[in-house]
Design an enzyme around this catalytic site. Structure first.
Site, short mmCIF file in Angstrom:
data_model
loop_
_atom_site.label_atom_id
_atom_site.label_comp_id
_atom_site.label_asym_id
_atom_site.label_seq_id
_atom_site.Cartn_x
_atom_site.Cartn_y
_atom_site.Cartn_z
N GLY A 92 42.87 -43.85 -26.28
CA GLY A 92 43.58 -42.60 -25.96
C GLY A 92 44.30 -41.99 -27.14
N ASP A 129 50.24 -52.83 -32.84
CA ASP A 129 50.25 -52.31 -34.19
C ASP A 129 49.66 -50.88 -34.25
OD1 ASP A 129 49.99 -52.59 -37.10
OD2 ASP A 129 47.86 -52.84 -36.67
N GLY A 130 48.44 -50.73 -33.70
CA GLY A 130 47.77 -49.42 -33.74
C GLY A 130 48.50 -48.39 -32.90
N ASP A 154 48.09 -60.72 -30.14
CA ASP A 154 47.71 -61.09 -31.52
C ASP A 154 48.91 -61.48 -32.38
OD1 ASP A 154 45.21 -60.26 -30.63
OD2 ASP A 154 45.43 -58.24 -31.48
N MET A 195 41.15 -65.19 -29.02
CA MET A 195 41.32 -63.85 -29.58
C MET A 195 42.35 -63.87 -30.71
SD MET A 195 41.27 -61.27 -26.35
CE MET A 195 39.73 -60.64 -25.71
N GLY A 196 42.74 -62.68 -31.14
CA GLY A 196 43.76 -62.59 -32.20
C GLY A 196 43.50 -61.51 -33.23
N GLU A 248 38.69 -65.55 -33.24
CA GLU A 248 37.49 -64.70 -33.13
C GLU A 248 37.04 -64.09 -34.45
OE1 GLU A 248 38.38 -61.50 -30.42
OE2 GLU A 248 40.16 -60.88 -31.54
#
Ligand code: F6P
Length: 372
Positions: A92, A129-130, A154, A195-196, A248
């Site tokens: 988004g 972060d993003g 993460d 994940m991470g 990952e």
């Protein structure tokens, strides 16, 4: 649905917005509850939840809902509930928003205009972060009074531990607890892919907590020969099974991380667990199995640490709004809540510190990190 702001002759009611953006994680609902509870009960403000990150500001009418402390009867349950009742999306970005015809458009001004039309005095954005980078840019462009709350499994946002990380580590540790007995029963090497994104925090923490023999993280490119040596030495010492945890995006010294391409053309990390499983099976005389833990690390109930952090973050964020301290992010350091300039936090990426105590702990335990 949203109603027009009532101005009074007495003290103006403070009206704040809250949104969750980017990938979800455990503890988001606990943050929403904490912000709402503190803003309403302590300050007497109004709280509006914006749906699906900033997407709720781009639709006609806007997807915005007034929140109250009972949350339609689920107020208490929110503390324990996974996901986010406000919805979230990692697609988004208002600066590059995908339209129905597949093209991208800069819709940032529309989001800003809607925010101001709603009469919101401040915005609390719970993001990774993003997401926080985007929100910071939007706030700057649109003069929005912004406070950020860090969330991500993460744990890659600088200067803080993030909501959702502890629960993800717990889930991965629980997975290792489940894999260990079956590995032992069948004399197998079990490989768990976690994940991470570009950081190895989940792998390192869960690997230590779950008794892994090998932990592979993106910060330390690995060589297969070190993994096989470690597994051989475990066998020689009389143990018939091994546990390997791999992040990952962990990769071999001379290779890029493995990616999976999805139907919409987007790419995400994935496949390294299977890759290692096949390689070890080829090179060594061992039976291997791998599993990718996937999104179960993001869903589910938040563990106590994430609930406590969520409660502290929510209250601190509201107090920053009350004090007029904007452009800041709340942070968790040494089991205590604090705050810092948002730009400082999003200006760098928090990877595993190779000189830090957890790497030393792993090496001290004889865990192979794939480089020796
Ligand atoms: O950033 C959180 C995260 O779960 C990463 O660990 C993972 O690489 C990615 O999001 C998965 O994204 P998606 O939910 O789009 O599959």
């Amino acid at each position: 649905m949203f109603t027009l702001r009532q101005k009074t002759h007495e003290v103006q009611v403070k009206r704040i917005g809250i949104l969750t953006c980017g990938g979800d994680c455990a503890g988001l609902n606990a943050v929403i509850r904490s912000v709402t509870q503190c803003a309403i009960l302590k300050h007497g403000w109004e709280v509006y939840g914006i749906r699906n990150g900033t997407v709720g500001l781009l639709t006609d009418p806007p997807m915005v809902e007034k929140l109250d402390v009972n949350f339609k009867g689920i107020g208490h349950a929110l503390l324990r509930m996974g996901g986010t009742i406000l919805g979230s999306t990692s697609k988004g970005n208002p600066f590059s928003y995908k339209k129905e015809d597949g093209t991208f458009e800069d819709c940032s001004q529309k989001a800003i205009d809607t925010f101001h039309k709603l009469g919101l005095d401040a915005l609390i954005a719970v993001g990774g972060d993003g997401g926080l980078k985007i929100m910071s840019q939007l706030a700057e462009q649109g003069n929005i009074n912004l406070v950020g709350i860090p969330k991500t499994i993460d744990n890659d946002i600088s200067h803080t531990e993030s909501i959702g990380f502890s629960t993800a580590v717990e889930v991965a540790t629980y997975a290792l607890d489940g894999l260990q007995p079956t590995a032992a029963s069948h004399d197998r090497v079990m490989i768990l892919e976690v994940m991470g994104r570009d950081a190895g925090h989940i792998a390192l923490n869960a690997g230590i907590a779950g008794g892994a023999d090998v932990i592979l993280i993106p910060e330390i490119p690995f060589n297969l020969k070190h993994i096989t040596h470690k597994i051989q030495s475990v066998i020689q010492k009389g143990r018939n099974f091994s546990l390997v945890v791999v992040a990952e995006s962990a990769h071999m010294e001379d290779l890029d991380p493995l990616m999976v391409t999805y139907q919409d053309g987007s790419e995400r990390y994935g496949g390294i667990g299977d890759f290692i499983s096949r390689k070890l099976n080829e090179i060594m005389n061992v039976e291997t199995r791998s599993m990718a833990l996937g999104h179960i690390q993001r869903g589910g109930q938040p563990i106590a640490n994430d609930r406590i952090m969520a409660a502290a973050f929510g209250v601190k964020a509201v107090e920053l709004v009350a004090e007029g301290k904007f452009g800041r992010m709340v942070a968790w350091q040494n089991r205590s809540v604090t705050d810092l300039p948002l730009k400082e936090a999003i200006g760098s990426y928090q990877r595993v510190d190779l000189d830090g105590s957890l790497v030393a702990t792993a090496r001290g335990l004889g865990i192979s990190l794939g480089d020796e």
